[in-house]
Design a protein around this motif. Structure first.
Motif: not given
Ligand code: M6R
Length: 365
Positions: A217-225, A273-277, A300-312
Motif C-alpha cells: 500500500r506504500f509502493m505508489d505513494k510519494n509521502h508518508a507520516l 500515516v504509520v503509528t507506533v502505539a 492508518l497503519f498501526v503497530f500496537a499491542d493487544r492491550a492498546a485496544n486499537i481495532k482494525p
C-alpha cells in the motif's frame, strides 16, 4: 556473506535477537547491571554526573533521542541531545559535571569526532562512547566505552547497530540511575524486561509476511507520516529515515500531539500515516490523535499491542505486536518499521543495501 538472505539489510534485521543478547552478555545478571562491566573507571566517572550531553548523527542521533527519555525518567539527570553537525558550529555551554556521550556505529563520523574534540576544549567530566567498531577513532578518544556487539553492518541503512545502541544505552542509564536513587526493584523489573527483548524481536520477525503485505500500500505513494509519542517519537523518526533512505519516499515523523499544529493539513487518502502505539501511558492520547487522522480520510497503519485496544476498521490497518515493557518498547517497535521500509524498497526495486547518494560512513563534512 548474505547467506540465505537477498540483501544485507534483511540479514542484519534478522541478526537482531542475537546481537542484542550479545550486547547484554557479561554486563547484566538476571536482575541487575554490572557496573564494572562498563569499564573499571565507570563507577568513578559516573559518580557526580549532573548532566548528560548526547551527540550523534542520523540513526545514532535517534538512539540518543530515545536515551534522553530513559535518562531523565530513570536517572533523573537532565539530558540534552543534539546532532553533531549543529553542535560543532555553535557556541555552547558545557558544565564541568557533564558526561559527554557520543553515539556512533562506525566511530569515524567526522562531525561527531569534531564535536567531541571541541567539547574537550570546553571541559566536561568524562567522554563516553557507544560504538560498534573496536579501535575506531571515537573509541580511542573517549574515557569510557561501551561497545555494541552488532558485528559488521554492511547495509547503508542502519538496523542492528541502532537496536544494539539502544540496548547499550539502557544499560548505561541503569548504571547512572543507580547512583541517583533508582530502587533495586525497579532496576530488576527493567533488566528482566530487557532479557525478554531478543525473544520479542523474534516474534516481530515472524510478522514479516503480514508486514510485506502491508508494504504494497506504500509502493505508489510519494509521502508518508510517522507518528509516535514519548520515547516512541524517536522510533517514528527512525522509521521515517529508513523509508526515505531506501525507498526514496518522502517521510516525516511527528510527535502525534503536534498533528493539529500543522501536519494534519497534509492528511488525505494519498498520505499513509504509520503509528507506533504500545500500550503505554500515552496510548489513550494517541488514540484520539488517530481519530483526527481517520476523520480526514487518512489511511492508518498501526503497530500496537493487544492491550492498546486499537481495532482494525476501514482505513485502519493494525499489526499486533507482542506485549512489551514500556521502557524496552522502543527497541522492539523499531523492528517492524525496518521491515516495512525494506519491503517497500524491494517492491520499488531500489538498491536496498547501497541507496543512491549515501555512504556507509560519513568521514567528511
Ligand atoms: O557511524 P555513525 O553511527 O556515526 O553514522 C551516523 C549516520 O551517518 C548513520 O546513522 C546514517 O544516518 C545511516 N545511514 C542511517 O541508516
Amino acid at each position: 556473506d548474505k547467506g540465505e538472505y537477498r540483501h544485507y539489510m534483511l540479514k542484519e534485521i534478522h541478526e537482531q535477537p542475537r546481537v542484542i543478547k550479545a550486547t547484554m552478555e557479561g554486563r547484566v545478571t538476571a536482575t541487575k547491571v554490572l557496573e564494572q562491566a562498563l569499564g573499571t573507571e565507570a563507577g568513578n566517572l559516573l559518580q557526580d554526573v549532573r548532566h548528560v550531553q548526547i551527540i550523534a548523527c542520523g540513526t545514532s542521533y535517534h538512539a540518543g533521542m530515545v536515551a534522553r527519555y530513559w535518562i531523565e525518567d530513570l536517572a533523573g539527570v537532565p539530558c540534552s541531545v543534539e546532532v553533531a553537525s549543529e553542535f560543532r558550529y555553535r557556541n555552547h555551554v558545557i558544565q564541568k559535571d557533564t558526561l559527554f556521550l557520543c553515539i556512533s556505529q562506525s566511530g569515524e563520523t567526522a562531525d561527531t569526532l569534531a564535536a567531541l574534540r571541541q567539547a574537550k576544549k570546553a571541559g566536561f567530566r568524562a567522554a563516553l562512547a557507544i560504538c560498534n567498531v573496536p579501535g575506531s577513532t571515537l573509541v580511542r578518544e573517549s574515557d569510557l566505552v561501551i561497545m555494541t556487539q552488532a558485528g559488521p553492518e554492511i547495509g547503508v541503512a542502519s538496523t542492528k547497530a541502532f537496536t544494539t545502541q539502544l540496548t547499550a544505552l539502557l544499560l548505561f542509564t541503569l548504571a547512572l540511575a543507580r547512583k541517583n536513587g533508582l530502587s533495586e526493584e525497579r532496576e530488576a523489573e527493567i533488566v528482566k524486561a530487557l532479557h525478554l527483548v531478543p525473544g520479542q524481536v523474534n516474534d516481530v520477525l515472524a510478522l514479516d509476511g503480514e508486514i510485506a503485505e502491508m508494504s504494497m500500500r506504500f509502493m505508489d505513494k510519494n509521502h508518508a507520516l510517522f507518528l509516535g509519542r514519548g520515547s516512541q517519537y524517536p522510533v517514528a523518526m527512525e522509521g521515517a529515515l529508513k523509508l526515505k533512505e531506501i525507498s526514496y519516499i518522502h517521510a516525516e515523523a511527528y510527535p502525534a500531539g503536534e498533528l493539529k499544529h500543522g501536519p494534519l493539513a497534509l492528511v488525505d487518502s494519498e498520505m499513509p500515516v504509520v503509528t507506533v502505539a504500545p500500550n503505554n501511558h500515552m496510548a489513550e492520547k494517541l488514540k484520539s490523535n488517530l481519530e483526527e487522522v481517520r476523520a480526514r480520510g487518512g489511511e492508518l497503519f498501526v503497530f500496537a499491542d493487544r492491550a492498546a485496544n486499537i481495532k482494525p476498521e476501514d482505513n485502519i490497518h493494525v499489526i499486533q505486536l507482542p506485549e512489551v515493557h514500556e521502557i524496552t518498547a522502543p527497541i522492539v517497535y523499531t523492528v517492524p518499521l525496518q521491515l516495512l521500509s525494506y519491503h517497500v524498497a524491494v517492491l520499488k526495486g531500489t538498491d536496498v543495501d547501497q541507496p543512491r547518494n549515501l555512504a556507509k560512513s560519513v568521514t567528511v563534512e
